[in-house]
Design an enzyme around this catalytic site. Structure first.
Site, PDB file in Angstrom:
ATOM      1  N   HIS A  39      12.808   3.768  -0.642  1.00  0.00           N
ATOM      2  CA  HIS A  39      12.788   4.533  -0.013  1.00  0.00           C
ATOM      3  C   HIS A  39      13.561   6.383  -0.252  1.00  0.00           C
ATOM      4  O   HIS A  39      13.756   6.921   0.206  1.00  0.00           O
ATOM      5  CB  HIS A  39      13.440   4.682   1.987  1.00  0.00           C
ATOM      6  CG  HIS A  39      11.524   3.716   2.509  1.00  0.00           C
ATOM      7  ND1 HIS A  39      11.957   4.274   4.308  1.00  0.00           N
ATOM      8  CD2 HIS A  39      10.865   3.150   1.667  1.00  0.00           C
ATOM      9  CE1 HIS A  39      10.668   3.114   3.958  1.00  0.00           C
ATOM     10  NE2 HIS A  39      10.078   2.143   2.829  1.00  0.00           N
TER      11      HIS A  39
ATOM     12  N   ASP B 279       1.351   0.987  -0.193  1.00  0.00           N
ATOM     13  CA  ASP B 279       1.475   2.229  -0.226  1.00  0.00           C
ATOM     14  C   ASP B 279       2.834   2.395   0.071  1.00  0.00           C
ATOM     15  O   ASP B 279       3.801   1.181  -0.235  1.00  0.00           O
ATOM     16  CB  ASP B 279       0.998   2.561   1.655  1.00  0.00           C
ATOM     17  CG  ASP B 279       1.459   1.294   2.652  1.00  0.00           C
ATOM     18  OD1 ASP B 279       1.721   0.183   2.421  1.00  0.00           O
ATOM     19  OD2 ASP B 279       1.675   1.653   3.836  1.00  0.00           O
TER      20      ASP B 279
ATOM     21  N   HIS C 234       2.010  -5.231  -0.152  1.00  0.00           N
ATOM     22  CA  HIS C 234       1.660  -3.123   0.024  1.00  0.00           C
ATOM     23  C   HIS C 234       2.033  -2.172  -0.977  1.00  0.00           C
ATOM     24  O   HIS C 234       2.804  -2.735  -1.461  1.00  0.00           O
ATOM     25  CB  HIS C 234       2.701  -3.030   1.445  1.00  0.00           C
ATOM     26  CG  HIS C 234       3.874  -2.628   0.992  1.00  0.00           C
ATOM     27  ND1 HIS C 234       4.342  -1.339   0.998  1.00  0.00           N
ATOM     28  CD2 HIS C 234       5.013  -3.599   1.833  1.00  0.00           C
ATOM     29  CE1 HIS C 234       5.913  -1.282   1.153  1.00  0.00           C
ATOM     30  NE2 HIS C 234       6.027  -2.529   1.605  1.00  0.00           N
TER      31      HIS C 234
ATOM     32  N   GLU D 272       8.680  -8.070   0.392  1.00  0.00           N
ATOM     33  CA  GLU D 272       9.526  -7.768   0.274  1.00  0.00           C
ATOM     34  C   GLU D 272      10.954  -7.255  -0.300  1.00  0.00           C
ATOM     35  O   GLU D 272      11.494  -8.253  -0.207  1.00  0.00           O
ATOM     36  CB  GLU D 272      10.420  -7.023   1.788  1.00  0.00           C
ATOM     37  CG  GLU D 272       8.888  -6.577   2.248  1.00  0.00           C
ATOM     38  CD  GLU D 272       8.891  -5.325   2.980  1.00  0.00           C
ATOM     39  OE1 GLU D 272       9.563  -4.371   2.018  1.00  0.00           O
ATOM     40  OE2 GLU D 272       7.750  -5.015   3.564  1.00  0.00           O
TER      41      GLU D 272
ATOM     42  N   ASP E  23      10.229  -0.551  -3.671  1.00  0.00           N
ATOM     43  CA  ASP E  23       9.426  -0.976  -2.404  1.00  0.00           C
ATOM     44  C   ASP E  23       7.905  -0.569  -2.324  1.00  0.00           C
ATOM     45  O   ASP E  23       7.844   0.657  -2.259  1.00  0.00           O
ATOM     46  CB  ASP E  23      10.355  -0.563  -0.837  1.00  0.00           C
ATOM     47  CG  ASP E  23       9.794  -1.046   0.669  1.00  0.00           C
ATOM     48  OD1 ASP E  23       8.680  -1.938   0.405  1.00  0.00           O
ATOM     49  OD2 ASP E  23      10.134  -0.302   1.138  1.00  0.00           O
TER      50      ASP E  23
ATOM     51  N   GLU F 148       1.295  -0.197   5.701  1.00  0.00           N
ATOM     52  CA  GLU F 148       2.374  -0.618   6.204  1.00  0.00           C
ATOM     53  C   GLU F 148       3.876   0.044   6.460  1.00  0.00           C
ATOM     54  O   GLU F 148       4.641  -0.162   6.991  1.00  0.00           O
ATOM     55  CB  GLU F 148       3.064  -1.446   4.535  1.00  0.00           C
ATOM     56  CG  GLU F 148       4.105  -3.385   5.106  1.00  0.00           C
ATOM     57  CD  GLU F 148       5.498  -2.231   4.952  1.00  0.00           C
ATOM     58  OE1 GLU F 148       6.422  -3.313   6.241  1.00  0.00           O
ATOM     59  OE2 GLU F 148       5.988  -1.391   4.641  1.00  0.00           O
ATOM     60  N   GLU F 149       3.836   1.201   5.675  1.00  0.00           N
ATOM     61  CA  GLU F 149       4.845   2.231   5.326  1.00  0.00           C
ATOM     62  C   GLU F 149       4.937   2.986   6.951  1.00  0.00           C
ATOM     63  O   GLU F 149       5.745   3.802   6.860  1.00  0.00           O
ATOM     64  CB  GLU F 149       4.839   2.682   4.608  1.00  0.00           C
ATOM     65  CG  GLU F 149       5.672   1.772   3.268  1.00  0.00           C
ATOM     66  CD  GLU F 149       6.810   1.710   2.871  1.00  0.00           C
ATOM     67  OE1 GLU F 149       7.611   1.593   4.234  1.00  0.00           O
ATOM     68  OE2 GLU F 149       7.141   1.118   2.365  1.00  0.00           O
TER      69      GLU F 149
END
Length: 383
Positions: A356, A77, A75, A171, A108, A142-143
């Site tokens: 994150h 995003d 992903h 991931e 990520d 995805e997030e």
């Protein structure tokens, strides 16, 4: 004809980070990936799903039409950067300092996508006539909701003959050293919102009331008193956590009319969400509750058992990194939960130390070693 594409993931990751693609915005991130894949002989299809106020751009790209078909999933995003003042640099600048790449998505998982594309380009330079086919499913959802991304693209893939024989999700799975962990499954996650209705009354006259707190506690007690199971071959025991309890009562002498609770169950492959939901119903009925139960499953438990795919992935990682990967099912949910409905899936990527976080980062050397590992994975799976 294959045209040259960078086999260094760092500039690719920088280009991706410089697209501020906070879900569901794309901001050109998928364009970056598409421009790199087309010179490598990939047919690219953009798939846009979702309502007008939440449009999600997705990319499916495939090279070759025969099997075995290997699909890489990821992903572009990212989560919001948070407090900008806490960042040393602009979170969308893609700054490299002291051998480390900084920026939202470096870990990520824009760094992982960059490493796969770079490793893919390196692999194709040596194996232009490889057997089988390679595809990429890259989503922009995805997030957050995870509704109009991978799950919808898979439906399109199924309708158009593109379901792979195996899928690798990039991931960041490594715990402390690149290559130390492959995720071969994930626990399921069930959220439950319970409302128990009673009869309000004075606490001095309980016979004239029906205390919903007592009934709710009586229902939850047996569920919490003993483990739901003892785990399985690759999973820890299922856990049930009460995540909220509210009666909306500020008076000490009033029996409330309503009691509410929220639960989260992280469950292994001994259970399904349907069976666990029925277990909650049974406990509430046994306690004589007048109740409403809303259960939502964000993903069922799944497991890709060791076999040819997982064994080949392990060999490639060990050959590239010198590390024997552990097979793991820990952590939360990922888009692998959708892919598992269609084909065997495993997850492997970088060390997830800063995902994150403020000043999210990825060591440059690790990104380059990850690209080399993905190259070895393709060589192992396709020759």
């Amino acid at each position: 004809m294959i045209r040259a594409v960078s086999t260094d993931p760092v500039p690719i990751a920088q280009a991706l980070i410089r697209c501020p693609s906070v879900t569901p915005a794309d901001e050109g991130a998928l364009d970056v990936v598409q421009r790199l894949l087309e010179p490598l002989g990939f047919d690219c299809t953009r798939l846009v799903f979702g309502p007008e106020d939440y449009r999600v751009d997705n990319l499916f790209a495939r090279r070759g039409g025969e099997g075995p078909h290997v699909c890489y999933c990821g992903h572009t995003d990212v989560v919001p950067p948070g407090n900008l003042a806490a960042w040393t640099d602009d979170p969308f600048a893609g700054v490299v300092r002291d051998g480390v790449l900084y920026g939202r998505g470096a870990c990520d998982m824009k760094g992982g996508i960059a490493a796969f594309v770079a490793g893919l380009a390196d692999y194709l330079a040596v194996h232009p006539g490889h057997r089988g086919s390679i595809s990429l499913l890259i989503t922009g959802d995805e997030e957050a909701r995870s509704v109009d991304g991978t799950a919808r693209v898979l439906e399109w893939m199924a309708a158009n003959g593109h379901i792979p024989d195996m899928a690798l999700v990039g991931e960041p799975t490594s715990r402390s050293t690149l290559g130390d962990t492959i995720k071969i499954g994930r626990r399921g996650s069930l959220n439950a919102h319970i409302t128990v209705t009673g009869v309000q009354g004075h606490s001095a006259y309980p016979a004239k009331a029906d205390n919903p707190i007592h009934r709710l506690v009586a229902a939850l007690g047996p569920l919490l008193a003993a483990p739901l199971d003892n785990g399985s071959d690759f999973f820890p025991p299922t856990t049930l956590q009460v995540t909220g309890f509210d009666v909306g009562n500020t008076a000490t002498n009033v029996i409330p009319a309503v009691a509410k609770a929220m639960l989260n169950i992280r469950f292994n492959n001994h259970h399904t969400s349907a069976a666990l939901t029925e277990r909650l119903h049974a406990a509430l009925r046994a306690a004589g509750c007048s109740y409403d139960l809303v259960a939502e499953c964000s993903g069922e438990s799944f497991l890709t058992r060791p076999g040819p795919f997982v064994d080949a992935l392990s060999r490639a990682i060990e050959r590239s990194t010198g590390v024997v990967p552990a097979l793991d099912t820990g952590g939360g949910t990922s888009d692998a939960r959708f892919i598992a409905r269609y084909c065997p899936v495993a997850e492997f990527g970088a060390v997830g130390a800063t995902l994150h976080q403020v000043n999210e980062s990825a060591p440059v050397d690790e990104l380059r070693r990850l690209a080399g590992t993905y190259r070895e994975v393709l060589a192992e799976l396709l020759g």
